[in-house]
Design an enzyme around this catalytic site. Structure first.
Site, PDB file in Angstrom:
ATOM      1  N   GLU A 112       0.816  -1.222   0.000  1.00 43.83           N
ATOM      2  CA  GLU A 112       0.000   0.000   0.000  1.00 43.83           C
ATOM      3  C   GLU A 112       0.850   1.272   0.000  1.00 43.83           C
ATOM      4  OE1 GLU A 112      -2.785  -0.392  -0.909  1.00 43.83           O
ATOM      5  OE2 GLU A 112      -3.855  -2.013   0.079  1.00 43.83           O
ATOM      6  N   HIS A 157      -7.333  -2.797   9.630  1.00 45.01           N
ATOM      7  CA  HIS A 157      -8.470  -3.550   9.101  1.00 45.01           C
ATOM      8  C   HIS A 157      -9.541  -3.659  10.184  1.00 45.01           C
ATOM      9  CE1 HIS A 157      -6.322  -5.646   5.470  1.00 45.01           C
ATOM     10  NE2 HIS A 157      -6.280  -4.333   5.419  1.00 45.01           N
TER      11      HIS A 157
HETATM   12 ZN   LIG Z   1      -5.290  -3.381   3.868  1.00 46.75          ZN
END
Ligand SMILES: [Zn+2]
Length: 217
Positions: free
Chosen positions: A83, A104
């Site tokens: 990411e 998350h």
């Molecule tokens: Zn993620």
């Protein structure tokens, strides 16, 4: 001439990233595979980020990777988080942001999937989160996701990524951590309330105005 000294050193920053990872892992907001954190010294065009493919609960400072805003590795031996593109995009767009936490959060993510907005049901939520926007689905690690995050992060402190997780940003790691923790706290309260009633009581409008004045939000 007085010289400007940064509040933290690069080594302290790396230590703090690892500590934040462990705390969020222990709280179940970051899992063995999901979640990543980055931070930079104020004004820097390079940032430290957690690596990909490494167990997230026990990261050490030497596992971290330093990258520039184009995602190029400057320092470190492991691969940077997949990411990295959206972290870089946030730093590019927001000079006030020095830390990005992507976790998350199960309940926040679940509410978004159910089409339920996160509401400012507590003082913390009203002060810390402001408006929580939901970023439409885009495949993790892609430039498409990075571009969307770059657009949605304008004026925001917290984002929900559809079918995925959340992002919290701050001027330092503690602020960014507080965002994702507050998100989950508020989402959980809202979730519990919604089990029993549809019309959740809100903080009265005049008190919301007072909160805005007191905290300058
Ligand atoms: Zn993620």
């Amino acid at each position: 001439m007085e010289e400007f000294l940064p509040l933290v050193s690069e080594e302290e920053l790396k230590e703090e990233i690892c500590k934040t990872m462990r705390r969020l892992f222990d709280r179940g907001l970051i899992s063995a595979l999901g979640g990543n954190i980055s931070a930079r010294l104020p004004g820097s065009t390079e940032f430290w980020i957690t690596p990909s493919g490494v167990f997230k609960g026990e990261l050490e400072p030497e596992d971290l990777v330093k990258v520039d805003l184009s995602g190029r590795v400057i320092e470190g031996f492991l691969r940077p988080s997949i990411e990295t593109p959206f972290h870089a995009k946030i730093y590019e767009r927001r000079t006030d942001v020095n830390a990005v936490v992507h976790s998350h959060n199960p309940i926040t993510t679940g509410l978004a999937l159910a089409g339920i907005d996160i509401q400012p049901v507590t003082i913390e939520a009203a002060v810390v989160l402001r408006k929580v926007k939901v970023v439409p689905w885009a495949f993790p690690g892609t430039e498409v996701l990075a571009r969307l995050v770059g657009e949605y992060i304008e004026g925001a402190r917290a984002l929900v990524l559809m079918n995925h997780g959340v992002i919290g940003v701050g001027s330092n790691l503690l602020e960014a951590e507080a965002i994702v923790e507050t998100l989950e706290e508020v989402a959980t309260a809202q979730f519990v309330a919604l089990l029993f009633r549809k019309d959740i009581p809100r903080i009265p409008e005049e008190d919301m105005e007072l909160i805005k004045r007191l905290y300058g939000v």
